[in-house]
Design a protein around this motif. Structure first.
Motif, mmCIF file in Angstrom:
data_model
loop_
_atom_site.group_PDB
_atom_site.id
_atom_site.type_symbol
_atom_site.label_atom_id
_atom_site.label_comp_id
_atom_site.label_asym_id
_atom_site.label_seq_id
_atom_site.Cartn_x
_atom_site.Cartn_y
_atom_site.Cartn_z
ATOM 1 N N ALA A 38 0.905 -1.199 0.072
ATOM 2 C CA ALA A 38 -0.055 -0.050 -0.082
ATOM 3 C C ALA A 38 0.922 1.260 0.149
ATOM 4 N N ARG A 39 1.935 1.236 0.545
ATOM 5 C CA ARG A 39 2.847 2.351 0.684
ATOM 6 C C ARG A 39 3.498 2.521 -0.659
ATOM 7 N N ARG A 40 3.592 1.646 -1.527
ATOM 8 C CA ARG A 40 4.282 1.654 -2.834
ATOM 9 C C ARG A 40 3.450 1.991 -4.099
ATOM 10 N N LEU A 41 1.867 1.593 -3.934
ATOM 11 C CA LEU A 41 1.026 1.424 -4.859
ATOM 12 C C LEU A 41 -0.077 2.444 -4.413
ATOM 13 N N ASN A 42 -0.811 3.223 -5.384
ATOM 14 C CA ASN A 42 -1.628 4.102 -4.749
ATOM 15 C C ASN A 42 -3.057 3.608 -4.917
ATOM 16 N N GLN A 43 -3.299 2.224 -5.697
ATOM 17 C CA GLN A 43 -4.714 1.962 -5.949
ATOM 18 C C GLN A 43 -4.999 0.585 -5.145
ATOM 19 N N SER A 44 -5.804 0.539 -4.491
ATOM 20 C CA SER A 44 -6.285 -0.673 -3.537
ATOM 21 C C SER A 44 -6.411 -1.687 -4.430
ATOM 22 N N ASP A 45 -6.886 -1.626 -5.677
ATOM 23 C CA ASP A 45 -7.225 -2.757 -6.353
ATOM 24 C C ASP A 45 -5.985 -3.560 -6.685
ATOM 25 N N ALA A 46 -4.953 -2.528 -7.075
ATOM 26 C CA ALA A 46 -3.549 -3.208 -7.590
ATOM 27 C C ALA A 46 -2.841 -3.637 -6.318
ATOM 28 N N VAL A 47 -2.952 -3.176 -5.241
ATOM 29 C CA VAL A 47 -2.439 -3.783 -3.973
ATOM 30 C C VAL A 47 -2.951 -5.234 -3.837
ATOM 31 N N GLU A 48 -4.551 -5.326 -3.908
ATOM 32 C CA GLU A 48 -4.843 -6.636 -3.690
ATOM 33 C C GLU A 48 -4.488 -7.781 -4.840
ATOM 34 N N ASP A 49 -4.602 -7.208 -6.033
ATOM 35 C CA ASP A 49 -4.149 -7.859 -7.146
ATOM 36 C C ASP A 49 -2.596 -8.660 -7.091
ATOM 37 N N LEU A 50 -1.633 -7.648 -6.612
ATOM 38 C CA LEU A 50 -0.343 -7.989 -6.703
ATOM 39 C C LEU A 50 -0.199 -8.682 -5.333
ATOM 40 N N LEU A 51 -0.874 -8.678 -4.357
ATOM 41 C CA LEU A 51 -0.635 -9.525 -3.169
ATOM 42 C C LEU A 51 -1.186 -10.983 -3.328
ATOM 43 N N GLN A 52 -1.971 -10.909 -4.140
ATOM 44 C CA GLN A 52 -2.217 -12.399 -4.601
ATOM 45 C C GLN A 52 -1.382 -12.939 -5.494
ATOM 46 N N GLU A 53 -1.018 -12.166 -6.326
ATOM 47 C CA GLU A 53 -0.028 -12.531 -7.265
ATOM 48 C C GLU A 53 1.475 -13.053 -6.219
ATOM 49 N N ILE A 54 1.706 -12.264 -5.304
ATOM 50 C CA ILE A 54 2.669 -12.751 -4.350
ATOM 51 C C ILE A 54 2.393 -13.854 -3.789
ATOM 52 N N LEU A 55 1.314 -14.059 -3.297
ATOM 53 C CA LEU A 55 1.194 -15.262 -2.264
ATOM 54 C C LEU A 55 1.129 -16.586 -3.279
ATOM 55 N N LEU A 56 0.605 -16.488 -4.667
ATOM 56 C CA LEU A 56 0.849 -17.372 -5.518
ATOM 57 C C LEU A 56 2.445 -17.810 -5.737
ATOM 58 N N SER A 57 3.320 -16.618 -5.802
ATOM 59 C CA SER A 57 4.682 -16.904 -6.151
ATOM 60 C C SER A 57 5.343 -17.678 -4.859
ATOM 61 N N ILE A 58 4.875 -17.149 -3.658
ATOM 62 C CA ILE A 58 5.400 -17.790 -2.264
ATOM 63 C C ILE A 58 4.834 -19.214 -2.647
ATOM 64 N N HIS A 59 3.886 -19.789 -2.947
ATOM 65 C CA HIS A 59 3.470 -20.968 -3.078
ATOM 66 C C HIS A 59 4.244 -21.738 -3.897
ATOM 67 N N LYS A 60 4.782 -21.034 -5.252
ATOM 68 C CA LYS A 60 5.463 -21.862 -6.240
ATOM 69 C C LYS A 60 7.055 -22.101 -5.638
ATOM 70 N N ALA A 61 7.355 -20.958 -4.846
ATOM 71 C CA ALA A 61 8.786 -21.208 -4.509
ATOM 72 C C ALA A 61 8.996 -21.620 -3.125
ATOM 73 N N ARG A 62 7.997 -22.261 -2.570
ATOM 74 C CA ARG A 62 8.027 -22.791 -1.104
ATOM 75 C C ARG A 62 9.445 -23.792 -0.880
ATOM 76 N N HIS A 63 9.701 -24.439 -2.151
ATOM 77 C CA HIS A 63 10.419 -25.481 -1.875
ATOM 78 C C HIS A 63 11.911 -24.903 -1.628
ATOM 79 N N THR A 64 12.067 -23.529 -2.150
ATOM 80 C CA THR A 64 13.433 -23.070 -1.859
ATOM 81 C C THR A 64 13.540 -22.280 -0.182
#
Lengths: 178, 211
Positions: A38-64
């Motif tokens: 939220a500190r780096r993006l000014n649209q709350s939609d973008a925050v939530e979209d990106l957050l979901q993308e990050i959670l997916l990436s965390i899921h994909k990279a959890r073996h590391t």
């Protein structure tokens, strides 16, 4: 158990297949990352979209992640990576759609003083623009600053000033039936 | 917000047991072993230079080979760390190739100064670069393929380092087999192309290490 250690423990349990621990970990991660984004993006939609993308990436990279080093820097590294990717795509899109200021100026009168359309005549419409866009137009067309000078004065990049001016011109064009 | 909650629920349901990848030092040891075997096989294939025993008495030659080996070790270590999103929280170690390359450049500079009067230039030129590149193809493919299984958040750098490592492996193998001592030739056709290869690696990293 403190919160920091809890994250590592939750991840260790998640890696072992504990679904409850994994859900708790992702919830906690989302809580951690939401203000960061939220500190780096000014649209709350973008925050939530990106957050979901990050959670997916965390899921994909959890073996590391092995559970033996702090979890937070690991998750933040992924978050920063996805944030940079997002910003890169976002600004690349803007640049693709941006029109050179010189092109935009063609739709405005060449010499404000010789035209029926002066800054003063549309000042009312300019005031209705978002504050930053209005300030930029005022500085360029009323005070005579160049985009570079405006950028220096208000602490923005020159390209960002041009993009903001371009957006303002488009809004004005629509409103004034240009 | 609702969507994020649903996503978390879906991901949690997908949480099957996962075996973490090996520690980067273990990964590094595996790649080192592979690299050593590859250099040995390449030298066997190309043939060991006949004057190798004499050349091993030259401190400059030994320093050059040692530091080239140092670049290989440092780049392999760096590649292993860069493959992790957080560089396994050993950021300083990941930049070890910078120091290895600086030392190598210094050694090459001194060796060039010592090559006086200059040794005779060999008749071939670009063939050396092509040979090193051919030798580097397999290690580069192997490294990039292995790194894809991780999740690098520095794909450009990781790709550049992987190619630098592969090219150094090729350069070491050729240096041990080609009987050339002209530093002008070696710098121009063996080592300078490393810069270009590193740049190509940045691009390859972007393409192959995307996830």
């Amino acid at each position: 158990m403190d919160k920091k250690a809890a994250l590592e423990t939750l991840m260790r349990l998640a890696l072992a297949g504990d679904q409850r621990a994994y859900a708790d970990l992702l919830q906690e991660t989302a809580r951690l990352l939401r203000p960061f984004l939220a500190r780096r993006l000014n649209q709350s939609d973008a925050v939530e979209d990106l957050l979901q993308e990050i959670l997916l990436s965390i899921h994909k990279a959890r073996h590391t992640y092995d559970g033996n080093r702090p979890y937070r820097p690991w998750a933040l590294a992924i978050a920063k990576f996805r944030l940079l990717d997002h910003l890169r795509t976002h600004y690349a899109d803007h640049l693709r759609h941006a029109v050179e200021l010189s092109e935009v100026e063609n739709i405005l009168p060449g010499h404000v003083t010789e035209s029926a359309l002066t800054y003063e005549s549309i000042a009312g419409e300019i005031d209705k623009l978002p504050e930053k866009q209005a300030t930029i137009l005022q500085m360029i067309h009323q005070q005579g600053y160049t985009a570079r000078e405006v950028a220096e004065k208000i602490g923005m990049k020159e390209s960002a000033v041009k993009v903001a001016a371009h957006r303002a011109y488009k809004i004005l064009k629509k409103k004034l039936g240009g | 917000m609702g969507n994020t909650e649903e996503l978390i629920k879906a991901l949690a349901q997908d949480a099957t047991p996962v075996k973490p990848v090996a520690h980067p030092f273990v990964q590094c040891a595996k790649w080192m072993a592979g690299g050593t075997v590859y250099v040995a096989l390449s030298v066997m294939y190309l043939g060991l230079r006949p004057d190798v025993m004499t050349r091993l008495h030259s401190p400059m030659f030994v320093a050059e080979l040692g530091l080239l080996g140092g670049i290989i070790v440092a780049t392999i270590l760096s590649a292993a760390l860069l493959a992790f999103p957080d560089m396994h929280q050993k950021r300083g170690v990941a930049f070890a190739p910078v120091f290895a390359i600086m030392l190598f450049v210094l050694a090459i500079f001194l060796a060039w100064q010592a090559d006086n009067p200059p040794s005779a230039l060999p008749e071939h030129n670009v063939e050396c670069f092509l040979c090193i590149t051919s030798l580097a193809l397999l290690p580069a493919a192997w490294l990039l393929y292995s790194m894809r299984k991780f999740a690098s958040t520095h794909p450009y750098l990781a790709g550049g380092i992987a190619l630098l490592c592969a090219f150094s492996i090729g350069a070491l193998a050729l240096r041990l087999s080609e009987q050339t001592d002209s530093m002008a030739h070696i710098v121009q056709w063996h080592y300078l192309p490393m810069i270009g290869v590193g740049i190509v690696g940045l691009w390859l990293g972007r393409v192959f290490l995307k996830w």
